[in-house]
Design an enzyme around this catalytic site. Sequence first.
Site, PDB file in Angstrom:
ATOM      1  N   GLN A 108       9.169  13.265  -2.757  1.00  0.00           N
ATOM      2  CA  GLN A 108       7.952  13.713  -3.433  1.00  0.00           C
ATOM      3  C   GLN A 108       8.015  15.212  -3.713  1.00  0.00           C
ATOM      4  OE1 GLN A 108       5.919  11.759  -4.786  1.00  0.00           O
ATOM      5  NE2 GLN A 108       4.599  13.367  -5.571  1.00  0.00           N
ATOM      6  N   ALA A 121       3.867   1.632   3.266  1.00  0.00           N
ATOM      7  CA  ALA A 121       4.933   2.410   2.628  1.00  0.00           C
ATOM      8  C   ALA A 121       5.992   2.777   3.659  1.00  0.00           C
ATOM      9  CB  ALA A 121       4.353   3.666   2.005  1.00  0.00           C
ATOM     10  N   GLU A 122       7.237   2.932   3.206  1.00  0.00           N
ATOM     11  CA  GLU A 122       8.341   3.157   4.150  1.00  0.00           C
ATOM     12  C   GLU A 122       8.268   4.530   4.815  1.00  0.00           C
ATOM     13  OE1 GLU A 122       8.541   2.749   0.958  1.00  0.00           O
ATOM     14  OE2 GLU A 122      10.152   3.887  -0.014  1.00  0.00           O
ATOM     15  N   ILE A 166       0.829  -1.207   0.000  1.00  0.00           N
ATOM     16  CA  ILE A 166       0.000   0.000   0.000  1.00  0.00           C
ATOM     17  C   ILE A 166       0.864   1.259   0.000  1.00  0.00           C
ATOM     18  CG2 ILE A 166      -1.983  -1.118   1.063  1.00  0.00           C
ATOM     19  CD1 ILE A 166      -1.080   0.127   3.738  1.00  0.00           C
ATOM     20  N   PRO A 167       0.294   2.350  -0.456  1.00  0.00           N
ATOM     21  CA  PRO A 167       1.052   3.595  -0.616  1.00  0.00           C
ATOM     22  C   PRO A 167       1.019   4.461   0.638  1.00  0.00           C
ATOM     23  CG  PRO A 167      -1.113   3.880  -1.524  1.00  0.00           C
ATOM     24  CD  PRO A 167      -1.078   2.493  -0.958  1.00  0.00           C
ATOM     25  N   LYS A 221       2.426  -4.847   3.438  1.00  0.00           N
ATOM     26  CA  LYS A 221       3.590  -3.960   3.585  1.00  0.00           C
ATOM     27  C   LYS A 221       3.155  -2.511   3.399  1.00  0.00           C
ATOM     28  CE  LYS A 221       6.653  -2.300   0.710  1.00  0.00           C
ATOM     29  NZ  LYS A 221       6.878  -0.938   1.250  1.00  0.00           N
ATOM     30  N   CYS A 273      -4.522   9.543  -5.905  1.00  0.00           N
ATOM     31  CA  CYS A 273      -4.433   8.983  -7.251  1.00  0.00           C
ATOM     32  C   CYS A 273      -5.591   9.455  -8.121  1.00  0.00           C
ATOM     33  CB  CYS A 273      -4.400   7.466  -7.180  1.00  0.00           C
ATOM     34  SG  CYS A 273      -5.649   6.795  -6.083  1.00  0.00           S
ATOM     35  N   GLU A 287      -4.185  -0.833  -8.343  1.00  0.00           N
ATOM     36  CA  GLU A 287      -4.832   0.474  -8.317  1.00  0.00           C
ATOM     37  C   GLU A 287      -3.714   1.486  -8.454  1.00  0.00           C
ATOM     38  OE1 GLU A 287      -5.804   3.697  -7.696  1.00  0.00           O
ATOM     39  OE2 GLU A 287      -6.443   3.416  -5.616  1.00  0.00           O
ATOM     40  N   SER A 295       2.130   3.696  -7.659  1.00  0.00           N
ATOM     41  CA  SER A 295       2.389   4.343  -8.943  1.00  0.00           C
ATOM     42  C   SER A 295       2.242   3.349 -10.093  1.00  0.00           C
ATOM     43  CB  SER A 295       3.791   4.935  -8.957  1.00  0.00           C
ATOM     44  OG  SER A 295       4.734   3.892  -9.073  1.00  0.00           O
ATOM     45  N   GLU A 328       1.424  12.507 -13.843  1.00  0.00           N
ATOM     46  CA  GLU A 328       0.826  12.634 -12.527  1.00  0.00           C
ATOM     47  C   GLU A 328       1.808  13.379 -11.621  1.00  0.00           C
ATOM     48  OE1 GLU A 328       0.295   8.970 -10.320  1.00  0.00           O
ATOM     49  OE2 GLU A 328      -1.651   9.683  -9.609  1.00  0.00           O
TER      50      GLU A 328
END
Lengths: 499, 330, 334
Positions: A359, A206-207, A178-179, A204, A312, A278, A257, A409
């Site tokens: 980002q 996101a870090e 997952i993000p 898992k 997204c 997704e 992504s 994006e």
Amino acid sequence: MGKLSKIEKKRDREKPGIVFGNQWDYAPAPEATDFFKLNKRYELFIGGKWQKPRSKSYFATISPSTEAVLAEVAEADDNDVDAAVLAARHAYDRYWSRLAPSDRSKYLFRIARALQEKARLFAVVESLDGGKPIKESRDVDVPLAIAHFFYHAGWADKLELAFHGRSVRSLGVAAQIIPWNFPLLMAAWKIAPALACGNTVVLKPAETTPLTALLLAELIEECDLPPGVVNIVTGAGKTGAALVNHPDVNKVAFTGSTDVGKRIARAVAGTGKRLTLELGGKAANIVFADAPLDQAIEGIIGGIFFNQGHVCCAGSRLLVEESIANVLMRKLRDRMATLRVGDPLDKNTDVGAINSQMQLDKIRELVAAGEKEGAERFSVSCQLPKKGFWFPPTVFTNVSLSSRIAREEIFGPVLSTLTFRTPDEAIEKANNTAYGLSAGVWTDKGSKIFHMAGKLKAGVVWANTYNKFDPTSPFGGYKESGFGREGGRQGLSAYVEVV
Amino acid sequence: MGSLMKRAFLHFVVLLHRVISSVPMSSRGADRAPLILPSSPTVDAVALEERASALAKRSLKKVAKIAGLRLAIRMMDLTTLEGKDTPGKVRALCSKALRPLDTDHTIGPCAAICVYPNFVSVAKLALAGSSVAVASVATAFPSGQSPLAIKLDDARRAVDFGADEIDMVIDRGAMLAGETAKVFDEIAATKEACGQAHLKVILETGELGSYDVIRRASDLAMLAGADFIKTSTGKIQPAATPPVTLLMLEAIRDYYYATGRRIGMKPAGGVRTSKQALHYLVIVKETLGDDWLDPSLFRFGASALLNDVLMQLEKERTGAYQASDDFSKD
Amino acid sequence: MARSKVVKRVAKIASAEPSLIRVKVAAEVEGAASKDSARRESPIERVTVNKAYKMYVGGAFIRSESGRSFRIKGVKSTDPEVVNIPRGSRKDVRDAVLVAKNAQAGWAGRTPYNHGQILYRLAEMMESRRTELAMSLVREGQSQSEASREVQLAIDICVYYAGLCDKLSALLASHNPVAGPHFGFTLPESLGVVGVVAPRAPSLLGLVSSIVPVAVGGNAAVVIVTSADPRTASIWTECLATSDLPGGVVNVIYGQVAELLTPMAKHREVSGLSIWGDLGDLGIQAEADATESVKRVRRYADGDRALLSTDGARGLGYVEPFLEFKTVWHPMGM
């Protein structure tokens, strides 16, 4: 862009403006953080136990609004992932696949209830770790996450009904990645349907935003789920790759992504693992001249600045009917002037911190490209904090359809505006992208809404509204925005085999 | 070329606004030649209400709260519009408006008191020498269901008695029957009758049935010469609500964009608590900005609100929750 | 046999089995004619008119742009025919995909009722060519009864899907009772152009099972037929051509999967892949190639005889993978 628009701009400046100043200012209203304490260090949640990583390695997760370290988090390597998948397989064979569906249901209800009880904790930690405004984590992320568990709890013992009486089988072990934009909510979107359909999970997060998933693991532990039904492994891309490539995984679900999604699809190709993706988007938010304009402005603002544009399905391409472009842009700029950018934990903050330095760099790069390509930039003039990662709400006009800011994006608080003259042109421009996740349409005319909704190649069409989510409402993309749906009856297909 | 034509058209619309609002009723003739008014934008109810309630979530603490509440008091049109009103009641209201809290003279005064025409003289006397204005309802308040001549006479007399501000009601029946020109003409005629007095136009939004009609009535009122637009008489439920107020502020903003004229706004009825008042101020601040955060452009039509605001101010000052009997009832 | 006798027999047959009239008359008349020619003692009994089998793209019967062809020999001694079959190329795939793309929106835009009508018409066309289709299967080596059964099954599958077209929404769409003042619904929609690798066998049932459910959802198909003898496929495309199905909705190319699958899997206008049968590494490579444009890929291992034993591929499971779901929200307020 000739002499005429220069005159136009001059006249715009001469018009009396609306002053959004400090005549009456809101005092700081920080959300309390004194009612909880984060661990200094978080281990991996495998087989119902908190296990030290075999990798012996940890990484720090920071607050993007202050750059302060919040906690250390274990980094799972191949061996750790292997242990987690093994635990999930064991839990699947031993408990979850043998449990009465109604009992699976009750476990999920239990999680939903427990989340309700700890809603504020999750909201605050989400804002701390991810940088999103507390009003969003409090009013959107956490309530929706709870709703997802409630909703799917009810499906667990009704799956045959969902598939017209056909019998269904669970898939086995689901690997879920997952993000960082909706950490808890995405965990809920992934875990709830997987468990309801009888699968076990290795997730898992996101870090940059692992904390709420780890708190969710603690909560699941408290809910006394059988060990190994949900496993949380933390780490970055390498950990994710190990999970996707693990031979004993039956299902891979990824949100993130499009680039990474394609890589995952390639890794999964030919393995027989089930896959749902997704991915990214570059949604058109289309405003017709007959739209309820002031509400459309809210939809545009929410469409692009909700969660700093780290969404997204963000309405990142504004398509305006040319005849109202001037008045709409004026309204939009005035509305942007009221956005409060700053401390995510302040209850009055509208736009929080950019999730990470990486980002922020990407946003800056694309914005620079936009300026270089000749688009006209307007950014809110607001004082940004010295520490942390920030970007002011920004809108581009005079954007050409071929420019990078109209095609790529940005995943930040940056809106690209294009104009159109006819509905057909709007449709053509809206669909002229490799993505197809969402779209917005603003018009007062019902028949036009249905026409547009039919023609837009997007998995979600918001008409006279934007960025609305609900567990009963399937969400997912067309084209390179991925495949499979999350939510609703349709979303269950991702986690079952219909026999 | 298209852009040129568009600009010409917009220019025409703006001109039309100005022409219409400057032409007195009498010169347009009694036969009321058909009047083409610019159309109003549509309103999406759900998104409007969503925005209004989102603004209710602003958290106002300490300094911001105190400043907001003090401002709210200065924006109040303290109102009594009862059949049982007497000179004594009106005088009591006036002294409350002048000095809302006897222990702290930095609070207040209110912007105005609002009464029936019969009490304008009484109020005028009681408020002489102060900044508190006298507003009078007129035009066959609250229903407006009388012949125009009577309504105009009502307004003229109130002005003659000394009213600084006239709160007129529109003909809701005509509005709902589609006779927008009639509504427009009556407002224009009343504006003319008011002379120097400021005109507040009460739409009675609770009777108009939908946000679209409220928006239309707001536009008509401004085009016809209103200085303020006002939600309600206080005699009909629902009276002022946050979404209706937001909607009317948006209409004011569009009018300002088009003409540069600043029109005032007055929610009336239903605003009873400090929390509500602050919510309204937030709506004003984030819709029309600093200029409208001023009694000259924003008013509360209220009576019970004042004491609740005073209680909250005292609570902030002392740190203790207050009892209602600590504050004078009028 | 004298003409009058023939006429009498025809009358007799007509009263018994009207549908057989034409076939029988043809047979009898042909018999009489051959006797006549024998009387003239020609060295050749009759020079037959051989059919040129072509691929079916955009509603037209075409040769490969490459000009290539391959030879087919009848498998039975009773089947001496030797024919040349066009061998499709990468460019044929490319062109067919564009044709399909142009046809797809129009097909998807028709009402589901119309989809059903056209697919039922396809069943009618197949029914009227039952003999020819069965003959073609026999030519491939099946027994008469096996061939008849397969043709019947194939027709019945068309009828099944004809009746499904206007039920898809009822079965798959939803009203979404969201927790707020919004009306939300989710509808199935077509995916776009779907590349199909038809199963090698059974040649007719496989075609129908792999193609028709894709068309049901409003998609256009580009089909690679890899069977050794595509003549059955060719006869079936003649059914398509006379079924009112708009040209370009189903496009059929003959050739080698190793050559044609890669360009199809990589073509960015192709949104889905339906791969039947076990293609080994080629299938895996296609899945990998498909990821570049995030295609929806479905592999059906159950080609071959499995289709025959299960009455063919029927059900939503063959339709749903090639649908999108579109969710629409709208506020409800005054």
